[in-house]
Write a protein that holds these residues in place. Structure first.
Motif, PDB file in Angstrom:
ATOM      1  N   UNK A 181       0.560  -1.117   0.007  1.00  0.00           N
ATOM      2  CA  UNK A 181       0.025   0.024  -0.151  1.00  0.00           C
ATOM      3  C   UNK A 181       0.724   1.145   0.087  1.00  0.00           C
ATOM      4  N   UNK A 182       0.301   2.481  -0.014  1.00  0.00           N
ATOM      5  CA  UNK A 182       0.941   3.816  -0.070  1.00  0.00           C
ATOM      6  C   UNK A 182       1.807   3.732   1.183  1.00  0.00           C
ATOM      7  N   UNK A 183       2.633   4.694   1.289  1.00  0.00           N
ATOM      8  CA  UNK A 183       3.540   4.807   2.387  1.00  0.00           C
ATOM      9  C   UNK A 183       2.746   5.454   3.699  1.00  0.00           C
ATOM     10  N   UNK A 184       2.912   4.825   4.706  1.00  0.00           N
ATOM     11  CA  UNK A 184       2.054   5.130   5.979  1.00  0.00           C
ATOM     12  C   UNK A 184       0.487   4.529   5.977  1.00  0.00           C
ATOM     13  N   UNK A 185       0.177   3.566   5.010  1.00  0.00           N
ATOM     14  CA  UNK A 185      -1.257   3.320   5.072  1.00  0.00           C
ATOM     15  C   UNK A 185      -1.240   1.831   5.618  1.00  0.00           C
ATOM     16  N   UNK A 186      -0.125   1.275   5.890  1.00  0.00           N
ATOM     17  CA  UNK A 186       0.100  -0.228   6.299  1.00  0.00           C
ATOM     18  C   UNK A 186      -0.843  -0.368   7.370  1.00  0.00           C
ATOM     19  N   UNK A 187      -0.833   0.184   8.445  1.00  0.00           N
ATOM     20  CA  UNK A 187      -1.573  -0.125   9.679  1.00  0.00           C
ATOM     21  C   UNK A 187      -3.110  -0.061   9.287  1.00  0.00           C
ATOM     22  N   UNK A 188      -3.620   0.992   8.545  1.00  0.00           N
ATOM     23  CA  UNK A 188      -4.964   1.100   8.171  1.00  0.00           C
ATOM     24  C   UNK A 188      -5.463  -0.025   7.377  1.00  0.00           C
ATOM     25  N   UNK A 189      -4.542  -0.498   6.180  1.00  0.00           N
ATOM     26  CA  UNK A 189      -4.894  -1.386   5.432  1.00  0.00           C
ATOM     27  C   UNK A 189      -4.830  -2.654   6.179  1.00  0.00           C
ATOM     28  N   UNK A 190      -3.925  -3.084   7.057  1.00  0.00           N
ATOM     29  CA  UNK A 190      -3.726  -4.309   8.058  1.00  0.00           C
ATOM     30  C   UNK A 190      -5.105  -4.568   8.650  1.00  0.00           C
ATOM     31  N   UNK A 191      -5.599  -3.220   9.237  1.00  0.00           N
ATOM     32  CA  UNK A 191      -6.732  -3.405  10.095  1.00  0.00           C
ATOM     33  C   UNK A 191      -8.042  -3.625   9.430  1.00  0.00           C
ATOM     34  N   UNK A 192      -8.086  -3.212   8.032  1.00  0.00           N
ATOM     35  CA  UNK A 192      -9.040  -3.590   6.998  1.00  0.00           C
ATOM     36  C   UNK A 192      -8.914  -5.080   6.799  1.00  0.00           C
ATOM     37  N   UNK A 193      -8.083  -5.608   6.486  1.00  0.00           N
ATOM     38  CA  UNK A 193      -7.915  -7.133   6.324  1.00  0.00           C
ATOM     39  C   UNK A 193      -8.185  -7.638   7.475  1.00  0.00           C
ATOM     40  N   UNK A 194      -7.701  -7.413   8.878  1.00  0.00           N
ATOM     41  CA  UNK A 194      -8.025  -8.124  10.050  1.00  0.00           C
ATOM     42  C   UNK A 194      -9.709  -8.228  10.180  1.00  0.00           C
ATOM     43  N   UNK A 195     -10.053  -6.965   9.829  1.00  0.00           N
ATOM     44  CA  UNK A 195     -11.682  -6.693  10.294  1.00  0.00           C
ATOM     45  C   UNK A 195     -12.557  -7.598   9.280  1.00  0.00           C
ATOM     46  N   UNK A 196     -11.989  -7.848   7.952  1.00  0.00           N
ATOM     47  CA  UNK A 196     -12.657  -8.769   7.237  1.00  0.00           C
ATOM     48  C   UNK A 196     -12.626 -10.243   7.841  1.00  0.00           C
ATOM     49  N   UNK A 197     -11.418 -10.450   8.293  1.00  0.00           N
ATOM     50  CA  UNK A 197     -11.340 -11.903   8.784  1.00  0.00           C
ATOM     51  C   UNK A 197     -12.024 -12.053  10.243  1.00  0.00           C
ATOM     52  N   UNK A 198     -12.018 -11.067  10.947  1.00  0.00           N
ATOM     53  CA  UNK A 198     -12.646 -11.220  12.321  1.00  0.00           C
ATOM     54  C   UNK A 198     -14.145 -11.375  12.318  1.00  0.00           C
ATOM     55  N   UNK A 199     -14.834 -10.921  11.085  1.00  0.00           N
ATOM     56  CA  UNK A 199     -15.932 -11.401  10.843  1.00  0.00           C
ATOM     57  C   UNK A 199     -16.544 -12.579  10.347  1.00  0.00           C
ATOM     58  N   UNK A 200     -15.544 -13.464  10.119  1.00  0.00           N
ATOM     59  CA  UNK A 200     -15.591 -14.874   9.941  1.00  0.00           C
ATOM     60  C   UNK A 200     -15.892 -15.452  11.119  1.00  0.00           C
ATOM     61  N   UNK A 201     -16.642 -16.856  11.160  1.00  0.00           N
ATOM     62  CA  UNK A 201     -16.741 -17.583  12.215  1.00  0.00           C
ATOM     63  C   UNK A 201     -15.240 -18.082  12.847  1.00  0.00           C
ATOM     64  N   UNK A 202     -15.072 -17.740  14.251  1.00  0.00           N
ATOM     65  CA  UNK A 202     -13.700 -17.992  14.748  1.00  0.00           C
ATOM     66  C   UNK A 202     -13.295 -19.427  15.017  1.00  0.00           C
ATOM     67  N   UNK A 203     -14.233 -20.373  14.850  1.00  0.00           N
ATOM     68  CA  UNK A 203     -13.877 -21.769  14.926  1.00  0.00           C
ATOM     69  C   UNK A 203     -13.434 -22.320  13.578  1.00  0.00           C
ATOM     70  N   UNK A 204     -14.234 -21.712  12.584  1.00  0.00           N
ATOM     71  CA  UNK A 204     -13.706 -22.184  11.175  1.00  0.00           C
ATOM     72  C   UNK A 204     -12.529 -21.402  10.978  1.00  0.00           C
ATOM     73  N   UNK A 205     -12.364 -20.334  11.130  1.00  0.00           N
ATOM     74  CA  UNK A 205     -10.722 -19.850  10.922  1.00  0.00           C
ATOM     75  C   UNK A 205      -9.853 -20.707  11.653  1.00  0.00           C
ATOM     76  N   UNK A 206     -10.028 -20.872  12.775  1.00  0.00           N
ATOM     77  CA  UNK A 206      -8.860 -21.397  13.907  1.00  0.00           C
ATOM     78  C   UNK A 206      -8.529 -22.894  13.339  1.00  0.00           C
ATOM     79  N   UNK A 207      -9.620 -23.624  12.756  1.00  0.00           N
ATOM     80  CA  UNK A 207      -9.302 -25.151  12.194  1.00  0.00           C
ATOM     81  C   UNK A 207      -8.796 -24.872  10.782  1.00  0.00           C
TER      82      UNK A 207
END
Length: 246
Positions: A181-207
């Motif tokens: 991503x653009x300089x300085x946008x890494x944390x914002x983009x990482x949080x966006x990716x993490x947010x997408x993953x966090x919305x998924x069923x946690x047991x399915x993610x873990x397994x």
């Protein structure tokens, strides 16, 4: 919230861990590794649905504090891997999806730490490398293993044996990072990716994380069996409870 050299905060359901040893370019001393181990057991992390690991806006980590390890005997080094050196496998074994947000240097032990996460988001300033062989040692916190898995043996030799450094775009082309991503946008983009993953069923993610990890080193028949057993388990867990017909 702060754990000394590791800052802990929550962004919604995502835990954000920030290395705070900027004066030493976030060099991974045994003290910082222990602080990170403790942070991973913090309630803010254990109750999260995703974890983002970053070094801030200037540098992810310039590597391990090799001066400490140089003074260790073989016995002390063995003990190190059971103590603070266990943090890399602790990160790799987290049940939540994990994302590294990388700016600046991500070298040596810093790259090994980033490789222990599931996804790596780099801004355009990021520089990746494994310089250990040049000083007479080798990546030994999962770095050799995970580099081979990420980029294949031939490119791993370029990184590990020749000590080649990669820009963010080169790292993306090699498959070492997930996105740039653009300089300085890494944390914002990482949080966006993490947010997408966090919305998924946690047991399915873990397994599924465990099955993906096993698949890289398991014969096809065994991997298919793992998939099927995991599916049966998840399908049962996802089935809504029904009332007793009697």
């Amino acid at each position: 919230m702060s754990a000394g050299t590791v800052e802990i905060r929550r962004s919604g359901s995502t835990a954000v861990l920030t290395l705070r040893r900027e004066a030493k370019l976030n060099a991974l001393s045994t003290h910082l590794e222990r602080e990170l181990l403790r942070a991973l057991d913090d309630k803010a992390v254990t109750t999260s649905r995703a974890v983002v690991l970053t070094g801030g806006d200037r540098v992810f980590s310039a590597g391990a504090d090799t001066g400490e390890l140089r003074e260790m005997t073989p016995e002390a080094i063995t003990a190190y891997y059971r103590d603070s050196g266990a943090v890399y496998e602790k990160v790799a074994g987290l049940p939540q999806p994990t994302v590294s947000a990388v700016a600046g240097y991500c070298l040596g032990g810093g790259l090994e730490l980033a490789l222990a996460t599931d996804f790596r988001v780099a801004d355009a300033t990021a520089v990746f490398g494994l310089p250990e062989v040049g000083i007479g040692i080798l990546p030994s916190s999962g770095g050799t293993y995970r580099t081979v898995r990420a980029v294949g043996p031939a490119r791993a030799r370029e990184l590990v044996l020749r000590g080649r450094r990669l820009s963010a775009d080169q790292a993306l082309a090699w498959g070492l990072v997930t996105e740039v991503c653009e300089p300085g946008a890494h944390l914002e983009q990482a949080l966006r990716v993490a947010g997408e993953l966090a919305a998924l069923p946690p047991l399915a993610i873990a397994v599924t994380k465990r099955v993906i990890d096993a698949a890289a080193d398991t014969p096809r028949e065994s991997t298919l069996l793992l998939e099927q057993l995991a599916y049966a388990s998840l399908n049962q867990a996802a089935r809504p409870a029904t009332e007793d017909p009697t």
